[in-house]
Design a protein around this motif. Structure first.
Motif, short mmCIF file in Angstrom:
data_model
loop_
_atom_site.label_atom_id
_atom_site.label_comp_id
_atom_site.label_asym_id
_atom_site.label_seq_id
_atom_site.Cartn_x
_atom_site.Cartn_y
_atom_site.Cartn_z
N PRO A 70 0.62 -1.73 0.00
CA PRO A 70 0.02 0.05 -0.16
C PRO A 70 1.02 1.10 -0.25
O PRO A 70 2.25 0.94 0.85
N VAL A 71 0.29 2.44 -0.64
CA VAL A 71 0.94 3.61 -0.77
C VAL A 71 0.64 4.47 0.18
O VAL A 71 -0.45 4.76 0.08
N VAL A 72 2.10 4.77 1.22
CA VAL A 72 1.26 5.42 2.52
C VAL A 72 1.82 6.80 2.01
O VAL A 72 2.80 6.75 1.48
N GLY A 73 0.98 8.36 2.50
CA GLY A 73 1.50 9.14 1.81
C GLY A 73 1.79 10.22 2.54
O GLY A 73 3.31 10.07 2.38
N SER A 74 1.34 10.53 3.72
CA SER A 74 1.45 10.69 4.35
C SER A 74 0.54 10.50 6.06
O SER A 74 0.04 9.33 5.63
N VAL A 75 1.54 10.61 7.36
CA VAL A 75 1.23 10.38 8.50
C VAL A 75 1.51 11.32 9.77
O VAL A 75 2.10 12.54 10.01
N ARG A 76 -0.35 11.45 10.66
CA ARG A 76 -0.13 12.10 11.42
C ARG A 76 -0.76 12.73 12.36
O ARG A 76 -1.88 11.51 12.35
N PRO A 77 -0.70 12.93 13.52
CA PRO A 77 -1.16 12.65 14.73
C PRO A 77 -2.83 12.97 14.30
O PRO A 77 -3.24 13.95 13.97
N LEU A 78 -3.36 12.92 15.48
CA LEU A 78 -5.23 12.83 15.41
C LEU A 78 -5.24 14.17 15.58
O LEU A 78 -6.47 14.89 14.92
N ILE B 182 -2.68 8.40 6.24
CA ILE B 182 -3.00 7.77 7.72
C ILE B 182 -3.38 8.36 9.07
O ILE B 182 -1.78 9.53 8.90
N ILE B 183 -3.57 8.90 10.09
CA ILE B 183 -3.88 9.31 10.87
C ILE B 183 -3.39 8.73 11.97
O ILE B 183 -3.95 7.45 12.36
N ARG B 184 -2.09 8.96 12.65
CA ARG B 184 -1.44 7.97 13.42
C ARG B 184 -2.17 8.28 15.24
O ARG B 184 -2.31 9.31 15.69
N VAL B 185 -3.52 7.52 15.88
CA VAL B 185 -3.78 7.37 17.20
C VAL B 185 -3.61 7.31 18.18
O VAL B 185 -3.43 8.38 18.89
N THR B 186 -3.03 6.10 18.72
CA THR B 186 -1.89 5.69 19.59
C THR B 186 -0.95 5.02 18.81
O THR B 186 -0.62 4.25 17.95
#
Ligand SMILES: NC(=O)c1ccc[n+]([C@@H]2O[C@H](COP(=O)([O-])OP(=O)(O)OC[C@H]3O[C@@H](n4cnc5c(N)ncnc54)[C@H](OP(=O)(O)O)[C@@H]3O)[C@@H](O)[C@H]2O)c1
Length: 306
Positions: free
Chosen positions: A274-282, A300-304
Motif C-alpha cells: 500500500p502507498v502511504v502518503g502522509s502520517v499525522r497525529p489525530l 494515515i492518521i496515527r491515533v495511538t
C-alpha cells in the motif's frame, strides 16, 4: 475519548474539529477496537451516510474515517474469530461513527487479525483500497490471466493496489494518471502509462476491463475502450455511457474478513505494497482533509502509538 467530529453539513472541511465523545456503544456482534492508525476518504463529508444513520435520521456529531488498524478492547455478544488484546484491522460501517477516534465499535465480521510484523500504519492503508481493488478487478470485472486491464488513477490509493494485483494475476496493465504519477505507476508494474493531461485517452488501446476511479468525462470516454464482452468498472459514480458490447458496473466496496486476511498475507510476502502518503497525529486530522496538504498515496492518521 478524543475523536474528530463533524456537526454542520454546510460548514464543509471547516466543520472538522477535535472533540471529546463518549466511549462507543457496542451492539450485538460488535467489538470495540482501540484505534492505533486510521484512514479516511477525502470526499466523505459529501456522503449522505456521514450525516444520517441507516434510517435517515440525523446522527451528528459524527466521526469520519472508515478504515483502521488497532487492538481489540472489548467483545460484544455473539462475536467470533477475534479475541481481546488481538491486533486487528478492517472497515467501519458507513452509517456509524468511524475510525478517526481513540475507539471504534464495528461488526466483528468486518475485521481480520493483523500479523505481528505488519505495522498499524501500513495496515490502516489497506482495507478500503485493497478490498475495492480486488472486488473491482475480479468480482465485478472478472479479469483473467492474459487479459488487458486499463486502470485509471494508477498512482492513487485504489489504483496502485489494483495495478499490483492485476500484474500478479498475469494481466497486461495500462495505467493512467497525471505526469507526476508516471514513475510510481511504472515502478508498481504497469506495462504502459498514459498521462491524461497530455495524451489522448483514446490512444490507450482496447482493454478487457477498464477500472475507473475518476468519473466524469474520463469515465464517459472509457466506455469506448472496452473490448467486446468486456467490463467497465467504476467506483466514482454510476456510469452514463455503457460499452457497446459489454457490461458497466458501479459498486461500493464491501467488508470481507477472508479477503482482508488474504490481502495482508500478500503485504507480508512483499507481493503488494500500500502507498502511504502522509502520517499525522489525530489532532492534525482536520488539516489532512485539505486538498492543498495532500501527498500521493493514503493519508494515515496515527491515533495511538505502539
Ligand atoms: N465506490 C467505492 O466503494 C469506493 C471505494 C474507494 C474509493 N472510492 C472513491 O474512488 C476515488 C479514488 O479513490 P482513491 O483512494 O484511489 O483516491 P486517490 O488516492 O486520490 O487516487 C486517485 C488518483 O487518480 C488521479 N486523478 C484524479 N483525477 C484525475 C484526472 N482528471 N486526471 C489524471 N489523474 C487523476 C489522482 O491524482 P491527484 O491526486 O493528483 O488528483 C490520484 O492519483 C475517490 O473518489 C474515492 O472516494 C470509492
Amino acid at each position: 475519548m478524543q475523536a474528530v467530529t463533524v456537526r454542520d453539513r454546510e460548514a464543509g472541511l471547516a466543520g472538522l474539529a477535535l472533540a471529546d465523545l463518549p466511549y462507543p456503544h457496542m451492539a450485538e456482534n460488535d467489538v470495540v477496537v482501540r484505534v492505533h492508525a486510521a484512514g479516511f476518504t477525502p470526499g466523505e463529508l459529501d456522503w449522505p451516510a456521514t450525516w444520517t444513520d441507516r434510517a435517515g435520521r440525523d446522527r451528528t456529531p459524527s466521526v469520519p474515517g472508515h478504515e483502521f488498524s488497532g487492538v481489540v478492547e472489548e467483545l460484544g455478544f455473539g462475536t467470533t474469530g477475534v479475541s481481546v488484546g488481538q491486533r486487528v484491522f478492517g472497515m467501519a460501517d458507513w452509517t456509524r461513527n468511524g475510525s478517526l477516534a481513540e475507539y471504534v465499535a464495528v461488526e466483528a465480521r468486518n475485521i481480520a487479525p493483523l500479523p505481528a510484523d505488519i505495522d498499524h500504519t501500513l495496515a490502516a492503508a489497506l482495507p478500503i483500497s485493497g478490498l475495492t481493488a480486488w472486488q473491482g478487478l475480479f468480482d465485478h470485472g472478472r479479469l483473467g490471466t492474459g487479459q488487458t486491464v486499463l486502470i485509471h488513477g494508477a498512482g492513487g490509493g485504489v489504483g496502485s493496489i489494483a495495478v499490483q494485483l492485476a500484474r500478479e494475476a498475469g494481466a497486461r496493465v495500462i495505467g493512467t494518471g497525471r505526469s507526476a504519477d508516471r514513475d510510481r505507476a511504472l515502478a508498481l508494474g504497469v506495462d504502459t502509462f498514459l498521462d491524461l493531461g497530455t495524451e489522448k485517452l483514446e490512444d490507450a488501446g482496447q482493454a478487457d476491463v477498464v477500472f475507473d476511479v475518476i468519473g466524469g468525462d474520463i469515465l464517459d470516454r472509457s466506455a469506448a475502450l472496452v473490448r467486446a464482452g468486456g467490463t467497465l468498472v467504476t467506483i466514482a459514480m454510476p456510469p452514463n455511457v455503457r460499452p457497446e458490447d459489454g457490461r458497466a458496473v458501479f459498486f461500493v466496496v464491501e467488508p470481507d474478513r477472508a479477503r482482508l486476511a488474504d490481502l495482508v498475507r500478500r503485504v507480508r510476502d512483499g507481493r503488494i505494497k500500500p502507498v502511504v502518503g502522509s502520517v499525522r497525529p489525530l489532532a492534525e486530522a482536520p488539516a489532512a482533509f485539505t486538498p492543498a496538504t495532500r501527498t500521493p498515496g493514503k493519508a494515515i492518521i496515527r491515533v495511538t502509538e505502539g
